[in-house]
Scaffold this active site. Structure first.
Site, mmCIF file in Angstrom:
data_model
loop_
_atom_site.group_PDB
_atom_site.id
_atom_site.type_symbol
_atom_site.label_atom_id
_atom_site.label_comp_id
_atom_site.label_asym_id
_atom_site.label_seq_id
_atom_site.Cartn_x
_atom_site.Cartn_y
_atom_site.Cartn_z
ATOM 1 C CD GLU A 55 5.403 -0.769 0.436
ATOM 2 O OE1 GLU A 55 5.443 0.285 1.165
ATOM 3 O OE2 GLU A 55 5.766 -0.441 -0.730
ATOM 4 C CG ASP B 284 5.126 -1.881 -3.459
ATOM 5 O OD1 ASP B 284 4.950 -0.714 -3.344
ATOM 6 O OD2 ASP B 284 5.965 -2.415 -2.617
ATOM 7 C CB SER C 132 5.662 2.860 -0.459
ATOM 8 O OG SER C 132 6.273 2.436 0.589
#
Ligand SMILES: *[C@@H]1O[C@H](CO)[C@@H](O)[C@H](O)[C@H]1NC(C)=O
Ligand SMILES: *[C@@H]1O[C@H](CO)[C@@H](O)[C@H](O)[C@H]1NC(C)=O
Ligand SMILES: *[C@@H]1O[C@H](CO)[C@@H](O)[C@H](O)[C@H]1NC(C)=O
Ligand SMILES: *[C@@H]1O[C@H](CO)[C@@H](O)[C@H](O)[C@H]1NC(C)=O
Ligand SMILES: *[C@@H]1O[C@H](CO)[C@@H](O)[C@H](O)[C@H]1NC(C)=O
Ligand SMILES: *[C@@H]1O[C@H](CO)[C@@H](O)[C@H](O)[C@H]1NC(C)=O
Ligand SMILES: *[C@@H]1O[C@H](CO)[C@@H](O)[C@H](O)[C@H]1NC(C)=O
Length: 597
Positions: free
Chosen positions: A301, A305, A522
């Site tokens: 994640e 990001d 996400s």
């Protein structure tokens, strides 16, 4: 009369401390209670008395209605005050508790032996944090804590079903946690498309193009593999160069010790944005959050990001926040302490800063129902405070459709969508913070032309009423539903989300040195945030204010620059049957940094 009594009480502190009489003479009254632990949790054992709890006490913010009024005015493009964001000091004045509240709560803490130096106060004085052993917390709150275990994960937390305060304190305290809150974090990343080796996804000859949402020609390979270049082509920002020095900053948040690996980031830059190679971001640790640079500690994640967020906006400076808190804990280890869900820690930190990144992406959230309404309200108010200071606060909408945020779970959907109030009422489960009306929630799309991704989260809040900025869009959507559709499963008067959406499938990232495809909302949140950051870049360079809280702008005029995505995925029968087409509300996905604002 009240003050006299308190003045009297405040005199013999030392004497009172020994016996710790809680506001003697005042009635204890239940402040908050729940029917039982949420499904999945069971009572394990009494809590060890010496175990430390980090209690957060929220003091009421009587001026919040004024803060909200400022928010609407400075975020509404048709208002004279559009863009006139408030300073830290001005915002804090609107978040501050009444002085009488500060006094009476201090008196109460002092009665339990907690002096001013034992107390941590937020910058606006609206949160009080104390670290106390379970035994003392039980005395202060007239309650009994237990260890609760989660049946599936084995996680333990120390919580209680109810807590009380002297009646006189009820108007001076909004909430105290951890008490009744069982929130847990889920990372919004679908693992479905996860693969350690990238398959050549399609046979489109290199050089072939397809028509993108902005009407321009886009590399045909973007239909199956998303890169930085694809997103810039799709959303019409190929030639847009950001500034490194105009004050614009992009913020990415992380929780759960998700680390953004710098070697992976550099490898990603080499592959997808060579000019960014060698650049770095600023790391900020909040409440002990980590950014462990060991390869094995890299988080998918956090890698996703930072790679897409910072990669899209380079050379805009980036800030990566890692917030610690709520670790699964072993109640037998005395040094551990039990904390709250960590949004409040991050908010407390970021709101204490004089300058804050103008656009901030978060891809973590939880079931709204697992966060008590009182707590959700305070965290949501903190998001409003960020908005009033000119920050665009952006969240992924979740990966479980109208379900509980988990993508492609083992269990059939219909077995998961229940209320956790003990009644097990079948219902759609909105996610928080996306359900907060002061944030922008981003859903996911797939392919070109874009359709809704079959996991994309959406729903209606059961805590927050529909804000007027989305009245027209939501009422128009509701009018398209045949009478009775989804009746009883959702609250049509609640805040509806997502607000926008963007690509969310087959993002090519570097993870532990490998090219890897990932999917989930996400992917969508840092993407949308990056384009907002480009818009802010253009505005700052032109001497204008940043966009700040986006929704009043998006729903009134901003949507005209976006592409309405109304198609639902054809391949997914199950979710299709149960997913209200929230994508039809305002599912937008393109921004045009060069032609706007
Ligand atoms: C993109 O891929 C989808 C799914 O494979 C396909 O249905 C669609 O036709 C493709 N788009 C174009 C323009 O080829
Ligand atoms: C952006 O930078 C590139 C490389 O320096 C340059 O070729 C391009 O013309 C710039 N675009 C604009 C719109 O200035
Ligand atoms: C980049 O920043 C991270 C986090 O602050 C730090 O660990 C790392 O050493 C930095 N790398 C370089 C090449 O400066
Ligand atoms: C970093 O992660 C590695 C691998 O997971 C672990 O062995 C190491 O203890 C971690 N370092 C710190 C400082 O937590
Ligand atoms: C994060 O790492 C710190 C330090 O290693 C540890 O104390 C904490 O429990 C971890 N938090 C989570 C959520 O794993
Ligand atoms: C429905 O939403 C409203 C806010 O719009 C809320 O006040 C109400 O409690 C909700 N009803 C239920 C049953 O959750
Ligand atoms: C969702 O769509 C993907 C293709 O993008 C497909 O592989 C997957 O099976 C679908 N999920 C479900 C639950 O149908």
């Amino acid at each position: 009369m009240l003050t006299t009594r308190l003045a009297l009480l405040s005199l013999p502190f030392a004497a009172v401390l020994a016996s710790a009489i809680p506001f003697k003479g005042f009635q204890q009254k239940v402040k908050e209670s729940i029917h039982g632990p949420p499904s999945g949790w069971y009572k394990h054992a009494p809590a060890p008395k010496h175990h430390m709890l980090e209690l957060k006490i929220a003091l009421p913010q009587p001026k919040f209605p004024a803060l909200e009024q400022h928010l609407w005015e400075v975020s509404d493009p048709s208002h004279a005050r559009y863009g006139a964001h408030l300073s830290k000091q001005e915002t804090e004045a609107l978040m501050a508790p009444h002085p009488e509240t500060l006094g009476i709560v201090s008196e109460w803490l002092a009665l339990h032996g907690l002096a001013e130096e034992d107390v941590i106060r937020s910058s606006a004085n609206d949160w009080v944090t104390i670290r106390v052993p379970v035994g003392l917390a039980e005395e202060m709150l007239t309650t009994e804590y237990h260890v609760y275990k989660h049946a599936q994960t084995g996680e333990s937390v120390i919580r209680t079903m109810s807590y009380s305060l002297p009646e006189i304190l009820h108007d001076h305290v909004d909430l105290i946690q951890p008490t009744t809150m069982f929130a847990r974090f889920k990372v919004f990343k679908s693992t479905l498309h996860w693969t350690n080796h990238v398959q050549p996804a399609d046979s489109s000859p290199s050089g072939s193009t397809i028509t993108g949402p902005a009407g321009n020609q886009v590399d045909a390979r973007c239909n199956t593999t998303i890169t930085i270049s694809c997103l810039r082509q799709l959303y019409n920002a190929v030639d847009y160069n950001t500034s490194a020095t105009n004050g614009n900053v992009l913020g990415i948040t992380a929780y759960l010790n998700q680390s953004a690996n710098n070697m992976d980031l550099q490898q990603f830059y080499q592959l997808q944005n060579p000019s960014a190679y060698g650049s770095n971001y600023t790391f900020v640790s909040v409440n002990g959050g980590e950014n462990n640079q060991t390869y094995e500690a890299a988080g998918e994640e956090a890698n996703l990001d930072t790679q897409f967020g910072f990669g899209l906006t380079w050379p805009t400076p980036g800030t990566f926040y890692s917030t610690g808190g709520e670790p699964p804990f072993d109640p037998d280890l005395l040094e551990e302490s039990d904390e709250n869900e960590p949004y409040s820690y991050w908010l407390e930190y970021v709101l204490s800063q004089d300058t804050i990144p103008q656009s901030i992406s978060t891809s973590y959230s939880d079931d709204e129902q697992s966060v008590p309404r009182s707590y959700a309200t305070r965290v949501c108010n903190g998001m409003a405070a960020l908005g009033v200071r000119g920050v665009s606060v952006i969240f992924s909408s979740g990966d479980g459709g109208v379900g509980d945020g988990v993508a492609y779970p083992d269990k059939p959907l219909e077995h998961q969508c229940y209320s956790n109030d003990g009644l097990k009422t079948p219902m759609f489960l909105p996610m928080f913070p996306p359900s907060c009306p002061y944030v922008t929630a981003v859903g996911g799309t797939i392919n070109i032309p874009e359709t809704a991704a079959n996991f994309s989260g959406g729903g209606f809040s059961n805590y927050f009423c529909r804000p007027s900025y989305q009245d027209d869009a939501v009422l128009a959507y509701l009018a398209t539903l045949a009478p009775g559709t989804y009746k009883g499963l959702y609250n049509s008067t609640g805040r509806a989300y997502p607000d926008v959406s963007s690509q969310a499938v087959n993002f090519l990232i570097i993870y532990q040195g490998q090219e890897t495809l990932v999917a989930g909302t996400s992917c969508a949140a840092p993407t949308f945030t990056a384009f907002v950051s480009m818009l802010n870049d253009a505005r700052l360079s032109a001497g204008k204010s940043p966009l700040g809280f986006l929704n009043p702008f998006l729903y009134s005029t901003g949507y005209t620059a976006l592409n309405d995505v109304t198609g639902v995925p054809t391949q997914d029968v199950r979710l299709r049957a149960s997913m209200p087409r929230l994508d039809g509300i305002l599912s937008l996905d393109t921004v045009h940094p060069t032609s706007k604002s």
